[in-house]
Design a protein around this motif. Structure first.
Motif, short mmCIF file in Angstrom:
data_model
loop_
_atom_site.label_atom_id
_atom_site.label_comp_id
_atom_site.label_asym_id
_atom_site.label_seq_id
_atom_site.Cartn_x
_atom_site.Cartn_y
_atom_site.Cartn_z
N GLU A 94 0.84 -1.21 0.00
CA GLU A 94 0.00 0.00 0.00
C GLU A 94 0.87 1.26 0.00
O GLU A 94 0.56 2.25 -0.67
N LEU A 95 1.96 1.19 0.74
CA LEU A 95 2.85 2.37 0.78
C LEU A 95 3.44 2.64 -0.60
O LEU A 95 3.61 3.79 -1.00
N LEU A 96 3.71 1.53 -1.31
CA LEU A 96 4.31 1.66 -2.65
C LEU A 96 3.43 2.51 -3.56
O LEU A 96 3.94 3.25 -4.40
N VAL A 97 2.12 2.40 -3.40
CA VAL A 97 1.22 3.12 -4.33
C VAL A 97 0.60 4.36 -3.68
O VAL A 97 -0.26 5.01 -4.27
N ARG A 98 1.03 4.69 -2.47
CA ARG A 98 0.47 5.88 -1.82
C ARG A 98 0.90 7.14 -2.57
O ARG A 98 2.07 7.28 -2.93
N ASP A 99 -0.04 8.05 -2.77
CA ASP A 99 0.29 9.34 -3.41
C ASP A 99 1.04 10.22 -2.41
O ASP A 99 0.93 10.03 -1.22
N SER A 100 1.73 11.17 -2.94
CA SER A 100 2.28 12.28 -2.16
C SER A 100 3.37 11.88 -1.17
O SER A 100 3.60 12.59 -0.20
N LEU A 101 4.01 10.72 -1.39
CA LEU A 101 5.19 10.44 -0.56
C LEU A 101 6.38 11.14 -1.20
O LEU A 101 6.51 11.13 -2.42
N PRO A 102 7.27 11.71 -0.38
CA PRO A 102 8.45 12.34 -0.97
C PRO A 102 9.48 11.29 -1.40
O PRO A 102 9.30 10.10 -1.17
N SER A 103 10.56 11.74 -2.01
CA SER A 103 11.72 10.87 -2.20
C SER A 103 12.54 10.92 -0.91
O SER A 103 12.53 11.94 -0.22
N PHE A 104 13.25 9.83 -0.65
CA PHE A 104 13.93 9.74 0.65
C PHE A 104 15.45 9.73 0.50
O PHE A 104 15.99 9.18 -0.47
N ASP A 105 16.11 10.33 1.50
CA ASP A 105 17.57 10.25 1.60
C ASP A 105 17.98 8.97 2.30
O ASP A 105 19.09 8.47 2.10
N ILE A 106 17.11 8.50 3.18
CA ILE A 106 17.41 7.27 3.93
C ILE A 106 16.15 6.41 3.99
O ILE A 106 15.06 6.91 4.31
N ILE A 107 16.31 5.14 3.64
CA ILE A 107 15.23 4.17 3.86
C ILE A 107 15.82 3.08 4.74
O ILE A 107 16.91 2.57 4.47
N ALA A 108 15.11 2.76 5.83
CA ALA A 108 15.67 1.82 6.80
C ALA A 108 14.67 0.71 7.08
O ALA A 108 13.47 0.98 7.20
N LEU A 109 15.16 -0.50 7.17
CA LEU A 109 14.30 -1.60 7.59
C LEU A 109 15.09 -2.54 8.47
O LEU A 109 16.10 -3.10 8.05
N HIS A 110 14.66 -2.61 9.71
CA HIS A 110 15.36 -3.43 10.70
C HIS A 110 14.46 -4.61 11.07
O HIS A 110 13.32 -4.41 11.48
N GLY A 111 14.99 -5.82 10.91
CA GLY A 111 14.21 -7.00 11.31
C GLY A 111 13.02 -7.24 10.41
O GLY A 111 11.96 -7.65 10.91
N ILE A 112 13.13 -6.98 9.14
CA ILE A 112 12.01 -7.14 8.21
C ILE A 112 12.32 -8.18 7.13
O ILE A 112 11.54 -9.11 6.90
N TRP A 113 13.44 -8.02 6.45
CA TRP A 113 13.73 -8.74 5.20
C TRP A 113 13.58 -10.26 5.32
O TRP A 113 13.08 -10.92 4.43
N SER A 114 14.01 -10.82 6.46
CA SER A 114 13.96 -12.28 6.62
C SER A 114 12.58 -12.76 7.04
O SER A 114 12.35 -13.97 7.11
N TRP A 115 11.68 -11.85 7.35
CA TRP A 115 10.42 -12.25 7.98
C TRP A 115 9.21 -11.96 7.10
O TRP A 115 8.10 -11.90 7.59
N ILE A 116 9.44 -11.73 5.82
CA ILE A 116 8.33 -11.43 4.91
C ILE A 116 8.43 -12.34 3.68
O ILE A 116 9.43 -13.02 3.49
N SER A 117 7.39 -12.30 2.85
CA SER A 117 7.33 -13.18 1.68
C SER A 117 8.24 -12.65 0.56
O SER A 117 8.63 -11.48 0.56
N ASP A 118 8.51 -13.52 -0.42
CA ASP A 118 9.25 -13.09 -1.61
C ASP A 118 8.56 -11.90 -2.25
O ASP A 118 9.20 -10.95 -2.69
N GLU A 119 7.21 -11.99 -2.30
CA GLU A 119 6.44 -10.92 -2.94
C GLU A 119 6.69 -9.59 -2.20
O GLU A 119 6.94 -8.55 -2.83
#
Ligand SMILES: C[S@@+](CC[C@H](N)C(=O)[O-])C[C@H]1O[C@@H](n2cnc3c(N)ncnc32)[C@H](O)[C@@H]1O
Length: 509
Positions: free
Chosen positions: A104-129
């Motif tokens: 949903e965030l991927l298609v949300r309107d009006s998000l800015p571009s980011f200098d930093i994107i951070a994800l802690h404890g996510i990558w191993s715990w979600i689906s391939d999709e």
């Protein structure tokens, strides 16, 4: 069963952790340590945390970096409610928390571009999709030159533990009842298997230790760490390949002790690694050498190396602060190659120079004892002190006072919560732009002062007593009122001598 969870554990909230790797000051330091250009942590950056959990880290960072616009999402609405409530209580206006799933965030309107994107404890715990969605999000929303912090369970370190995790999932999945009870039962069952002279436990001696550690971990942590439908450790090379789609290049680990090879690797290991030139293979080989279980990687979109002169200037202008008292600095540092003593003739003058508060490298570099060390040793020593969590890169001094207005309000909101729980473990520092551990005692003493209570010791003790709580010391609840107050008095003295001067230097007390 909620349908928005995609098999992610939602019936029990995640822990309220604070993770220093998420701090813009630390991420900028990783780039500096690797001689890469990155925007200054004091610039008006935009920052996005994906899967912020209870949002304590992002709340601390937003308060300590009011010049940065923070966005965060987590699809668990209970997590989001708590994160928003803390921001509202603290008056933190530069943080927006969404309850969007990543798609949903991927298609949300009006998000800015980011200098930093951070994800802690996510990558191993979600689906391939969802991993593909995150890569697409980074591709769409990260600025050129932007940084990505990503942590994940790693191979080969997890290889022998994967069957144990599977056993827990299968046992907990077959049972009914509340999740914490199912975890208890699954752990007890695993223990029975170990006790039955299991050949798996015998062939993998580290697994027994892992089971012991699990038995002592909080059930909230275990539920989120192990019981998701999706759970996958990765080789660094595979993560790097996935993120290559978003044009990212690996810069270095945010565990900056890893930047200092003679602490993290033995001489034969360093010799071996010197023969590997492919960047991703190098990291994988390194992970084999140290049996890496968890990686904290920083990537960049379009890294540009600093020229030697710019590198020297950036180091010289960078301010650093000790995060433990000079007298408490641990001169034994545990690296992956074992314990290493810090040479007093190198570290002594550096620690002395920072003993009275934060300094830029330029401010200390003229001290003859430090000048004599040379740039390379000075830089390495600072990196080791940061890597061992005894020092932190700072924001520039000029903004301390403005930031302190925000951190004071935030810290007060946290300290008010300390009246009822010990859950929030950090306060925000306007100096380092990050969180500093302050336990519940310390928070109550500081709250007493903020509220002009005449006696901080009585204030803190009475706060617990009003809730029927007592300090538990060496396994014994201190029921006697005199003994209880004496314990608070002792804690207050320790706080005043060991923590308060440091917290003052960090703009907290
Ligand atoms: C292991 S927790 C880590 C939380 C936090 N980053 C931390 O380290 O404290 C993973 C978080 O990701 C969230 N999450 C999982 N899948 C998600 C998705 N598809 N979209 C948004 N959030 C998700 C969960 O609700 C959970 O809070």
């Amino acid at each position: 069963m909620a349908t928005w969870t995609s098999g992610y554990v939602a019936e029990i909230s995640y822990t309220q952790g604070f993770y220093r790797e998420l701090a813009p000051t630390l991420l900028r330091f990783v780039a500096l340590s690797k001689a890469m250009r990155a925007r200054g942590a004091d610039e008006p950056l935009s920052y996005c945390e994906l899967g912020c959990g209870q949002g304590f880290s992002v709340n601390v960072l937003a308060a300590a970096n009011p010049h940065i616009t923070f966005h965060a999402t987590d699809f668990n609405p209970t997590h989001v409610a708590g994160a928003r409530a803390l921001a509202a209580a603290a008056g933190t206006e530069n943080l927006t928390v969404y309850d969007d799933a990543f798609a949903e965030l991927l298609v949300r309107d009006s998000l800015p571009s980011f200098d930093i994107i951070a994800l802690h404890g996510i990558w191993s715990w979600i689906s391939d999709e969802n991993r593909r969605v995150i890569a697409a999000f980074i591709k769409a929303h990260l600025k050129v030159g932007g940084l990505v912090y990503i942590s994940y369970n790693a191979l080969p370190g997890w290889a022998s533990g994967m069957p144990l995790r599977r056993l827990l999932v299968d046992h907990a999945g077959a049972a009914t009842g509340p999740i914490d009870k199912r975890i208890d039962a699954a752990l007890a069952f695993s223990e029975r298997i170990r006790g039955a002279n299991s050949a798996y436990f015998r062939a993998n001696p580290g697994v027994g230790d892992r089971l012991d550690r699990m038995k002592n971990a909080s059930r909230n942590y275990l539920a989120h760490e192990h019981l998701n439908k999706d759970w996958q450790p990765f080789y660094h090379a595979d993560v790097a390949a996935d993120l290559d789609e978003a044009k990212l290049t690996f810069v270095g680990s945010t565990s900056v002790l890893d930047h200092v090879d003679n602490i993290s690797l033995s001489q034969p290991q360093r010799d071996l690694l010197a023969d590997v030139s492919h960047p991703a293979l190098r990291e994988t080989v390194r992970d084999f050498l140290i049996n890496q279980q968890f990686r904290r990687d920083m990537f960049q979109k379009g890294p540009v190396a600093l020229s030697p002169l710019d590198l020297q200037d950036d180091w010289a202008d960078q301010r650093f602060a000790l995060t433990v008292r000079r007298a408490d600095v641990n001169m034994q540092v545990d690296g992956t190659a074992g314990r290493m003593g810090l040479l007093p003739e190198v570290y002594g003058p550096i620690l002395d120079a920072f003993a009275d508060g934060p300094r830029t490298v330029r401010q200390i570099a003229n001290d003859p004892a430090i000048a004599g060390l040379g740039w390379s040793r000075l830089r390495q020593a600072i990196t080791v002190l940061i890597g061992s969590d005894q020092m932190h890169p700072c924001l520039p001094e000029a903004g301390d006072a403005v930031r302190a207005v925000r951190t004071r309000a935030f810290n007060r909101a946290v300290m008010l919560k300390a009246r009822t729980s010990a859950e929030l473990t950090h306060l925000a520092s306007p100096v380092i732009g990050s969180g500093v551990p302050v336990d519940r005692f310390g928070q109550l003493f500081l709250l007493a002062e903020a509220e002009n209570a005449p006696d901080p010791v009585r204030f803190a003790a009475a706060t617990l007593e009003a809730l029927g709580q007592r300090v538990v010391k060496e396994g014994r609840r201190l029921e006697d009122p005199e003994e209880h107050i004496a314990e608070f008095r002792a804690q207050f003295e320790t706080f005043n001598t060991r923590r308060r001067p440091l917290l003052a230097q960090l703009g907290i007390a």
